[in-house]
Design a protein around this motif. Structure first.
Motif, PDB file in Angstrom:
ATOM      1  N   LEU A 197       1.293  -1.573  -0.188  1.00  0.00           N
ATOM      2  CA  LEU A 197       0.099   0.311  -0.092  1.00  0.00           C
ATOM      3  C   LEU A 197       0.522   0.998  -0.234  1.00  0.00           C
ATOM      4  CD1 LEU A 197      -2.728   1.354  -0.119  1.00  0.00           C
ATOM      5  CD2 LEU A 197      -3.054   1.405   2.394  1.00  0.00           C
ATOM      6  N   ALA A 198       2.112   1.032   0.625  1.00  0.00           N
ATOM      7  CA  ALA A 198       2.676   2.661   0.489  1.00  0.00           C
ATOM      8  C   ALA A 198       3.151   2.669  -0.513  1.00  0.00           C
ATOM      9  CB  ALA A 198       3.847   2.370   1.418  1.00  0.00           C
ATOM     10  N   GLY A 199       3.643   1.370  -1.387  1.00  0.00           N
ATOM     11  CA  GLY A 199       4.576   1.776  -2.197  1.00  0.00           C
ATOM     12  C   GLY A 199       3.451   2.047  -4.251  1.00  0.00           C
ATOM     13  N   ILE A 200       2.171   1.999  -3.489  1.00  0.00           N
ATOM     14  CA  ILE A 200       1.106   2.347  -4.517  1.00  0.00           C
ATOM     15  C   ILE A 200       0.269   3.257  -4.091  1.00  0.00           C
ATOM     16  CG2 ILE A 200      -1.021   2.061  -4.862  1.00  0.00           C
ATOM     17  CD1 ILE A 200      -1.161  -1.059  -3.811  1.00  0.00           C
ATOM     18  N   ALA A 201       0.467   3.873  -2.541  1.00  0.00           N
ATOM     19  CA  ALA A 201       0.236   5.042  -2.466  1.00  0.00           C
ATOM     20  C   ALA A 201       1.187   7.080  -2.939  1.00  0.00           C
ATOM     21  CB  ALA A 201       0.180   6.204  -0.953  1.00  0.00           C
ATOM     22  N   ARG A 202       2.268   6.191  -2.827  1.00  0.00           N
ATOM     23  CA  ARG A 202       3.710   7.022  -3.880  1.00  0.00           C
ATOM     24  C   ARG A 202       3.172   7.261  -5.194  1.00  0.00           C
ATOM     25  NH1 ARG A 202      10.094   5.090  -4.797  1.00  0.00           N
ATOM     26  NH2 ARG A 202      10.349   7.391  -5.346  1.00  0.00           N
ATOM     27  N   TYR A 203       2.312   6.531  -5.605  1.00  0.00           N
ATOM     28  CA  TYR A 203       1.942   7.021  -7.125  1.00  0.00           C
ATOM     29  C   TYR A 203       0.235   7.250  -7.047  1.00  0.00           C
ATOM     30  CZ  TYR A 203       6.721   5.080  -9.032  1.00  0.00           C
ATOM     31  OH  TYR A 203       7.759   3.908  -8.169  1.00  0.00           O
ATOM     32  N   ALA A 204       0.006   6.757  -6.423  1.00  0.00           N
ATOM     33  CA  ALA A 204      -1.641   7.505  -6.145  1.00  0.00           C
ATOM     34  C   ALA A 204      -2.136   8.476  -5.052  1.00  0.00           C
ATOM     35  CB  ALA A 204      -2.372   6.179  -6.277  1.00  0.00           C
ATOM     36  N   ARG A 205      -1.463   8.894  -4.694  1.00  0.00           N
ATOM     37  CA  ARG A 205      -1.470  10.653  -4.154  1.00  0.00           C
ATOM     38  C   ARG A 205      -1.829  11.294  -4.926  1.00  0.00           C
ATOM     39  NH1 ARG A 205      -2.468  13.610  -1.605  1.00  0.00           N
ATOM     40  NH2 ARG A 205      -1.713  14.736  -0.067  1.00  0.00           N
ATOM     41  N   ARG A 206      -1.442  10.893  -5.924  1.00  0.00           N
ATOM     42  CA  ARG A 206      -1.660  12.572  -7.195  1.00  0.00           C
ATOM     43  C   ARG A 206      -3.103  12.775  -7.802  1.00  0.00           C
ATOM     44  NH1 ARG A 206       1.467  10.675 -11.865  1.00  0.00           N
ATOM     45  NH2 ARG A 206       2.989   9.907  -9.780  1.00  0.00           N
ATOM     46  N   PHE A 207      -3.696  11.755  -6.837  1.00  0.00           N
ATOM     47  CA  PHE A 207      -5.253  11.629  -7.189  1.00  0.00           C
ATOM     48  C   PHE A 207      -5.777  12.367  -5.791  1.00  0.00           C
ATOM     49  CE2 PHE A 207      -4.462   7.591  -9.612  1.00  0.00           C
ATOM     50  CZ  PHE A 207      -4.927   7.954 -11.365  1.00  0.00           C
ATOM     51  N   GLU A 208      -5.001  12.830  -5.216  1.00  0.00           N
ATOM     52  CA  GLU A 208      -6.174  13.562  -4.161  1.00  0.00           C
ATOM     53  C   GLU A 208      -5.657  14.849  -3.862  1.00  0.00           C
ATOM     54  OE1 GLU A 208      -6.073  12.596  -0.341  1.00  0.00           O
ATOM     55  OE2 GLU A 208      -5.420  10.430  -0.457  1.00  0.00           O
ATOM     56  N   GLU A 209      -5.262  15.460  -5.413  1.00  0.00           N
ATOM     57  CA  GLU A 209      -4.404  16.839  -5.572  1.00  0.00           C
ATOM     58  C   GLU A 209      -5.183  17.312  -6.006  1.00  0.00           C
ATOM     59  OE1 GLU A 209      -0.300  15.859  -6.796  1.00  0.00           O
ATOM     60  OE2 GLU A 209       0.602  16.072  -4.656  1.00  0.00           O
ATOM     61  N   PRO A 210      -5.590  18.824  -6.066  1.00  0.00           N
ATOM     62  CA  PRO A 210      -6.313  19.575  -7.662  1.00  0.00           C
ATOM     63  C   PRO A 210      -6.166  19.377  -8.389  1.00  0.00           C
ATOM     64  CG  PRO A 210      -6.096  20.629  -5.780  1.00  0.00           C
ATOM     65  CD  PRO A 210      -4.834  19.918  -5.530  1.00  0.00           C
TER      66      PRO A 210
END
Length: 403
Positions: A363-376
């Motif tokens: 999950l931490a590895g995925i979040a490194r890239y998926a976190r951008r979906f939370e940004e505007p």
């Protein structure tokens, strides 16, 4: 520089950047409730493997009834809605524009990650199928990916009701949540009482809104400073007594989450037992707020809370993908203990517990890239947004078994 020194420097940097007025206790409660979601799904959800190598959903609760009390601890949506109501009322009072502008901004923050995960899976599913992943596995995966996202829709609805919750809190204080409790109790009486055979099954849907609005309304009343320690003790004791009565006297199912094959479920839609637990949890949260705030004054404890809160929607949307990232390859290897073997006893629970750190790392590895979906999505064109919406809708249709 050692890893420990690097972590200390990061924690100190986060500490320096934290505003003095930040309510650390509320952020800590939110982080706790967030982490309970993947922990609960990873521990209380499993798979069975069919003869063709396809994965099917299963649960250890079907065979290990003694595990049900774990769901009392891991079912922390009551805390999440409580904190959500508290944070929403503060944000609502700070808004610079209209109520509509405020609601649109909050909706966008919730909607972007949902569109992101479903659009990515819509693109990945055909590729995985072409690579040899069985269709039944893809449908199981779709169910798991979509399953937590119902929360976002419900949360958007209760957020839209914030102005009305504020008025109710100012008029009735903490008692503003009482009519919601009564509403759920009436519906439960109709669907489980002496008239159950003559009551249509769709009546249970009437519990969805008041069931989840209950804790949110408590949070709004808390944010309006209408719930103090006396009210918190009443919630803790009253909720605990009601919880015990429903279990022992009225024989509600012990598990707070759905059990495959069970005739009744507490969670979908929420039963009175869910509200009793939410009341007790909310009372405990209010009572422990000051102590938790002092505890989180330590930079080493505060830093993880900040990280979890910054990745809140990423954790919610992608934690099932992390589990599938291990289980789908594992299905090609056959029965892997705690991963693709049937959840049929204590040995499976022990094996699954060993897999939890693996899921967390994934999950931490995925979040490194998926976190951008939370940004505007400022640089995303209208065409791409439309494409993401269509992909998400198509994947939802697939997940619901309509295609």
């Amino acid at each position: 520089m050692s890893a420990a020194a690097a972590l200390r420097r990061t924690a100190d940097r986060i500490e320096r950047r934290t505003p003095a007025h930040r309510d650390r206790a509320v952020d800590g409660l939110r982080a706790l409730a967030l982490l309970a979601v993947p922990t609960g799904h990873w521990l209380l959800g499993g798979f069975t493997l069919d003869a063709d190598g396809g994965l099917h959903n299963a649960s250890p609760l079907s065979s290990v009834g003694a595990l049900a009390p774990a769901s009392w601890v891991l079912q922390m949506l009551g805390i999440f809605f409580l904190v959500g109501g508290y944070a929403s009322v503060l944000s609502y009072h700070r808004r610079a524009g209209s109520t509509w502008d405020w609601l649109r901004g909050r909706s966008a923050r919730l909607g972007r990650p949902v569109l992101g995960v479903t659009a990515v899976w819509a693109l990945a599913a055909p590729v995985l199928y072409a690579a040899g992943v069985p269709e039944v596995t893809l449908r199981t995966a779709a169910t798991l990916v979509i399953q937590p996202l119902w929360f976002v829709g419900v949360y958007l609805v209760v957020t839209a009701l914030t102005p009305y919750c504020v008025r109710a809190a100012r008029r009735l204080g903490g008692w503003a949540a009482a009519p919601l409790l009564v509403s759920v109790a009436v519906v439960d009486f109709l669907r489980y009482g002496p008239f159950a055979d003559s009551v249509p099954s769709w009546l249970a849907v009437l519990n969805v809104l008041p069931g989840w609005l209950f804790a949110y309304q408590l949070g709004v009343s808390w944010g309006e400073r209408r719930i103090g320690r006396r009210g918190a003790r009443l919630l803790l004791v009253g909720g605990g007594v009601l919880f015990a009565l429903l279990l022992v006297v009225f024989h509600y199912p012990a598990s707070m989450v759905g059990v495959p094959g069970a005739a009744r479920t507490n969670s979908h839609p929420p039963s009175l037992l869910v509200l009793a637990l939410a009341a007790a949890q909310s009372g405990a949260a209010v009572l422990l707020r000051d102590r938790l705030g002092r505890l989180l004054a330590r930079p080493a404890l505060w830093a993880p809370v900040v990280v979890v809160n910054l990745c809140a929607m990423t954790i919610l949307c992608w934690h099932q993908t992390a589990m599938l990232a291990a289980a789908v390859p594992g299905s090609f290897a056959g029965g892997v203990a705690g991963l693709t073997t049937a959840p049929d006893g204590p040995a499976w629970i022990a094996a699954r517990s060993a897999w939890l750190p693996v899921f967390a790392v994934l999950l931490a590895g995925i979040a490194r890239y998926a976190r951008r979906f939370e940004e505007p999505w400022t640089g995303v064109t209208a065409v791409r947004r439309t494409a993401a919406g269509l992909l998400a809708a198509g994947y939802a249709v697939f997940a619901l078994g309509l295609a």
